[in-house]
Design a protein around this motif. Structure first.
Motif, PDB file in Angstrom:
ATOM      1  N   ALA A 415     -18.094   2.314   6.161  1.00 50.47           N
ATOM      2  CA  ALA A 415     -16.935   2.586   5.307  1.00 50.47           C
ATOM      3  C   ALA A 415     -15.921   1.469   5.482  1.00 50.47           C
ATOM      4  CB  ALA A 415     -16.311   3.932   5.658  1.00 50.47           C
ATOM      5  N   PHE A 416     -15.210   1.159   4.406  1.00 48.73           N
ATOM      6  CA  PHE A 416     -14.236   0.069   4.398  1.00 48.73           C
ATOM      7  C   PHE A 416     -12.824   0.610   4.144  1.00 48.73           C
ATOM      8  CE2 PHE A 416     -18.279  -1.735   3.110  1.00 48.73           C
ATOM      9  CZ  PHE A 416     -18.340  -2.936   3.801  1.00 48.73           C
ATOM     10  N   SER A 417     -11.861  -0.182   4.552  1.00 50.09           N
ATOM     11  CA  SER A 417     -10.474   0.097   4.211  1.00 50.09           C
ATOM     12  C   SER A 417      -9.782  -1.226   3.910  1.00 50.09           C
ATOM     13  CB  SER A 417      -9.753   0.817   5.360  1.00 50.09           C
ATOM     14  OG  SER A 417      -8.490   1.290   4.948  1.00 50.09           O
ATOM     15  N   GLU A 418      -8.885  -1.196   2.910  1.00 48.00           N
ATOM     16  CA  GLU A 418      -8.187  -2.414   2.490  1.00 48.00           C
ATOM     17  C   GLU A 418      -6.681  -2.181   2.490  1.00 48.00           C
ATOM     18  OE1 GLU A 418     -10.589  -4.812  -0.657  1.00 48.00           O
ATOM     19  OE2 GLU A 418     -10.502  -2.748  -1.399  1.00 48.00           O
ATOM     20  N   ALA A 419      -5.945  -3.108   3.081  1.00 48.42           N
ATOM     21  CA  ALA A 419      -4.484  -3.025   3.110  1.00 48.42           C
ATOM     22  C   ALA A 419      -3.903  -4.170   2.298  1.00 48.42           C
ATOM     23  CB  ALA A 419      -3.971  -3.070   4.541  1.00 48.42           C
ATOM     24  N   PHE A 420      -3.674  -3.903   1.008  1.00 47.95           N
ATOM     25  CA  PHE A 420      -2.957  -4.866   0.179  1.00 47.95           C
ATOM     26  C   PHE A 420      -1.467  -4.661   0.439  1.00 47.95           C
ATOM     27  CE2 PHE A 420      -7.012  -4.532  -1.930  1.00 47.95           C
ATOM     28  CZ  PHE A 420      -7.247  -5.813  -2.413  1.00 47.95           C
ATOM     29  N   PRO A 421      -0.766  -5.674   0.949  1.00 47.76           N
ATOM     30  CA  PRO A 421       0.640  -5.469   1.311  1.00 47.76           C
ATOM     31  C   PRO A 421       1.494  -5.156   0.088  1.00 47.76           C
ATOM     32  CG  PRO A 421       0.056  -7.806   1.419  1.00 47.76           C
ATOM     33  CD  PRO A 421      -1.218  -7.058   1.218  1.00 47.76           C
ATOM     34  N   PRO A 422       2.329  -4.113   0.153  1.00 47.28           N
ATOM     35  CA  PRO A 422       3.227  -3.813  -0.967  1.00 47.28           C
ATOM     36  C   PRO A 422       4.202  -4.965  -1.178  1.00 47.28           C
ATOM     37  CG  PRO A 422       3.074  -1.958   0.556  1.00 47.28           C
ATOM     38  CD  PRO A 422       2.444  -3.137   1.233  1.00 47.28           C
ATOM     39  N   ASP A 423       4.119  -5.638  -2.312  1.00 47.58           N
ATOM     40  CA  ASP A 423       4.889  -6.874  -2.477  1.00 47.58           C
ATOM     41  C   ASP A 423       6.389  -6.642  -2.557  1.00 47.58           C
ATOM     42  OD1 ASP A 423       4.996  -5.831  -5.044  1.00 47.58           O
ATOM     43  OD2 ASP A 423       3.661  -7.329  -5.915  1.00 47.58           O
ATOM     44  N   ASN A 424       6.819  -5.424  -2.931  1.00 47.19           N
ATOM     45  CA  ASN A 424       8.264  -5.206  -2.982  1.00 47.19           C
ATOM     46  C   ASN A 424       8.874  -5.065  -1.587  1.00 47.19           C
ATOM     47  OD1 ASN A 424       7.099  -2.740  -2.438  1.00 47.19           O
ATOM     48  ND2 ASN A 424       8.278  -1.591  -3.946  1.00 47.19           N
ATOM     49  N   LEU A 425       8.014  -4.912  -0.563  1.00 49.08           N
ATOM     50  CA  LEU A 425       8.530  -4.827   0.803  1.00 49.08           C
ATOM     51  C   LEU A 425       8.679  -6.192   1.462  1.00 49.08           C
ATOM     52  CD1 LEU A 425       6.502  -1.815   2.244  1.00 49.08           C
ATOM     53  CD2 LEU A 425       8.653  -1.802   0.979  1.00 49.08           C
ATOM     54  N   LEU A 426       7.908  -7.174   0.994  1.00 47.34           N
ATOM     55  CA  LEU A 426       7.898  -8.468   1.675  1.00 47.34           C
ATOM     56  C   LEU A 426       9.244  -9.181   1.588  1.00 47.34           C
ATOM     57  CD1 LEU A 426       4.355  -9.681   0.595  1.00 47.34           C
ATOM     58  CD2 LEU A 426       5.035  -8.759   2.817  1.00 47.34           C
ATOM     59  N   THR A 427       9.870  -9.133   0.425  1.00 52.02           N
ATOM     60  CA  THR A 427      11.185  -9.762   0.278  1.00 52.02           C
ATOM     61  C   THR A 427      12.212  -9.072   1.162  1.00 52.02           C
ATOM     62  OG1 THR A 427      10.690 -10.371  -2.004  1.00 52.02           O
ATOM     63  CG2 THR A 427      13.009 -10.380  -1.356  1.00 52.02           C
ATOM     64  N   ILE A 428      12.145  -7.755   1.204  1.00 48.74           N
ATOM     65  CA  ILE A 428      13.068  -6.987   2.045  1.00 48.74           C
ATOM     66  C   ILE A 428      12.898  -7.371   3.507  1.00 48.74           C
ATOM     67  CG2 ILE A 428      13.738  -4.672   2.776  1.00 48.74           C
ATOM     68  CD1 ILE A 428      14.325  -5.273  -0.166  1.00 48.74           C
ATOM     69  N   LEU A 429      11.655  -7.453   3.956  1.00 46.81           N
ATOM     70  CA  LEU A 429      11.403  -7.786   5.357  1.00 46.81           C
ATOM     71  C   LEU A 429      11.822  -9.204   5.686  1.00 46.81           C
ATOM     72  CD1 LEU A 429       7.969  -6.111   6.171  1.00 46.81           C
ATOM     73  CD2 LEU A 429      10.239  -5.441   6.941  1.00 46.81           C
ATOM     74  N   ASP A 430      11.632 -10.119   4.748  1.00 42.07           N
ATOM     75  CA  ASP A 430      12.009 -11.508   4.989  1.00 42.07           C
ATOM     76  C   ASP A 430      13.504 -11.628   5.224  1.00 42.07           C
ATOM     77  OD1 ASP A 430      10.700 -13.857   5.450  1.00 42.07           O
ATOM     78  OD2 ASP A 430      11.036 -14.666   3.439  1.00 42.07           O
ATOM     79  N   GLU A 431      14.293 -10.799   4.564  1.00 34.47           N
ATOM     80  CA  GLU A 431      15.739 -10.816   4.776  1.00 34.47           C
ATOM     81  C   GLU A 431      16.128 -10.007   6.005  1.00 34.47           C
ATOM     82  OE1 GLU A 431      17.854  -9.627   1.325  1.00 34.47           O
ATOM     83  OE2 GLU A 431      16.856 -11.070  -0.006  1.00 34.47           O
ATOM     84  N   ARG A 432      15.453  -8.917   6.217  1.00 31.49           N
ATOM     85  CA  ARG A 432      15.794  -8.019   7.321  1.00 31.49           C
ATOM     86  C   ARG A 432      15.374  -8.592   8.672  1.00 31.49           C
ATOM     87  NH1 ARG A 432      16.257  -2.206   7.911  1.00 31.49           N
ATOM     88  NH2 ARG A 432      15.460  -1.510   9.937  1.00 31.49           N
TER      89      ARG A 432
END
Length: 529
Positions: A415-432
């Protein structure tokens, strides 16, 4: 004829005419426990008695010990549950995306086959965003958002109903703007704003009301003269952040916490800081902070379990269990500082993708525990098989009836699992947290493959870890260097999986979903009413 499309004919093949269909098909109840970790249920051995009602119900069910979520967060995970595809194939990976119309959803198949399809949903990501996950439902009731939509609203009339309908449309439009606008999303995470929307707009829905309405709906349908079988979907969001369980439940879970001012202050601050719900733990959380999150999370499980018990009691007392397939699973889990991540945004560790799954239908699923690795995307194939629908050969091959003890699993325990990063969080994290996105490689897709007792985790094209999860379920000891041949074999398997998903993505079952014309043609032929 349908509409002249060979692909349409194949996709909706082997349907029975209405009269035959109604007499033979079981009702189907699919319950998703949103954000539910497997290891926090007493059913799966948790030291706290968090889920006594679920435990009792599961005594007569098939319990899957190694169910693996295809994705680490709500939208792609539900996309897989509703299409039977992994996220790389179905392409619904972000909040601002929509499921391609060529992928027919579970509800669309069942609706076309004569099922009455109804959803009771507490997650705004599933029920309010224009993702395509609502396709195929005759009624989709939402308990989250500024203007919840309940069955009682259908009985209203006149100006009151008109005003409520218009306000609901406006609230839905605004909600979707947050998924498409980074500035609005960023504003929503401000600690001064979070307590407002997380309470006033019913962010977690209302577990009690949704189950009340579900019980009333099932009772009405069973008492009525309708011959249509029922497909009912219930999403419960009680275990999602913010954690605000009743105080008496918290004290039952951990009596000593009553006078722990540090714990109460920490959870209050955490609940108000939505950015902390999705951020890597940097610096790592202290043990007492992780314990606090775990305690309040466990209390949310226990509180939700009480309401599930009411539903189970109704199913038993009404006789509904005699003709209803009940499937209960989580879409994904939750991190509480495990592996220095909080929430469910970026990784494929056990706490996020090793999830509970049980099926209650003694006619086909005996009371036993199944130790095989299985993907929860196969719930789609299982439900279609239970309904007697075989739009393609995968349904019969991948139904979970093929994974019972003594029957060779069609996927060989992989069985597989895939974690596509939620792109609306990346900008927030880059600032935070400047630098964290780059340092933790958060822009890259992470994937995991379970094969027997081992699991390989990859970030991009690189091996991140190899674990023997049978003996190391918390994934503490990386054995990649000790077993380089196995790591390379599994790496190649992931690479092939990605290539296969790319090919699947290029396929089109047909263009346009279940169109009005197709529905009219099916109705004219007597396949549906």
């Amino acid at each position: 004829m349908l509409d002249g499309s060979t692909d349409q004919t194949k996709s909706l093949a082997r349907l029975q005419p209405t009269g035959t269909l109604m007499a033979a098909k079981p009702n189907i109840l699919f319950i998703v426990l949103d954000t539910q970790r497997r290891d926090r249920l007493s059913l799966y051995g948790h030291q706290r008695d968090t889920s006594p009602q679920l435990d009792a119900f599961a005594q007569d069910a098939t319990i899957f010990e190694r169910a693996i979520a295809p994705a680490q967060w709500t939208i792609p995970a539900h996309g897989s549950l509703f299409t039977g595809l992994y996220p790389g194939a179905h392409q619904l990976q972000q909040a601002h995306q929509a499921l391609p119309h060529e992928h027919i959803t579970l509800a669309e198949h069942l609706q076309a086959a004569g099922y009455h399809t109804t959803a009771f949903c507490n997650n705004p990501m599933v029920g309010l965003l224009e993702t395509g996950l609502q396709r195929g439902f005759h009624h989709f009731f939402n308990y989250a958002g500024a203007s919840p939509n309940r069955p009682v609203d259908m009985r209203r009339s006149g100006p009151r109903k008109a005003v409520a309908t218009q306000f609901r449309k406006l609230a839905r439009k605004v909600t979707n703007q947050f998924a498409h606008n980074d500035m609005m999303f960023k504003l929503s995470l401000n600690p001064l704003v979070v307590p407002i929307w997380s309470r006033m707009v019913n962010y977690k829905g209302n577990t009690e009301r949704s189950i009340d309405d579900l019980i009333d709906y099932l009772g009405t349908e069973r008492a009525g003269s309708s011959q249509k079988p029922l497909f009912t979907f219930l999403n419960l969001m009680g275990t999602h952040t913010p954690y605000r369980p009743p105080q008496d439940v918290v004290e039952r879970i951990a009596p000593s916490i009553k006078h722990d001012k540090h714990a109460w202050r920490f959870i209050t601050e955490h609940n108000a800081d939505a950015g902390a719900w999705i951020s890597p733990a940097d610096p790592p959380l202290a043990d007492w902070q992780r314990d606090t999150l775990s305690t309040f999370y466990d209390a949310e499980i226990m509180d939700q379990d009480v309401h599930l018990g009411r539903l189970f009691a109704y199913l038993e007392a009404s006789g509904a269990l005699d003709d209803t397939v009940v499937i209960i699973a989580a879409d994904h889990g939750e991190g509480h500082g495990d592996h220095d991540f909080v929430g469910h945004s970026f990784v494929v560790y056990q706490e996020l993708v090793h999830v509970p799954l049980m099926i209650h239908y003694p006619e086909r699923f005996p009371a036993k525990r199944i130790p095989t690795n299985v993907s929860t995307r196969r719930i789609y194939h299982t439900i279609l098989e239970m309904a007697g629908l075989y739009p393609d050969s995968d349904v019969e091959a991948l139904s979970l009836t093929r994974s019972l003890n003594g029957v060779p699993d069609p996927e060989g325990g992989v069985a597989f699992s895939e974690a596509f990063p939620p792109d609306n969080l990346l900008t927030i994290l880059d600032e935070r947290m400047p630098g964290i996105v780059t340092n933790r490689k958060l822009t890259q897709v992470r994937r995991g493959v379970y094969d027997g007792d081992h699991k390989l985790a990859m970030v991009g094209d690189d091996v991140e870890n190899l674990f023997h999860v049978a003996s190391d379920p918390s994934e503490v000891s990386d054995v990649a260097e000790e077993k380089p041949d196995l790591a390379e074999t599994l790496r190649q398997r992931v690479s092939q999986f990605v290539d296969d998903a790319s090919k699947e993505k290029a396929k089109a079952t047909y263009n346009g979903g279940v169109s009005k014309e197709m529905m009219d043609n099916l109705r004219a032929l007597g396949y549906i009413e």
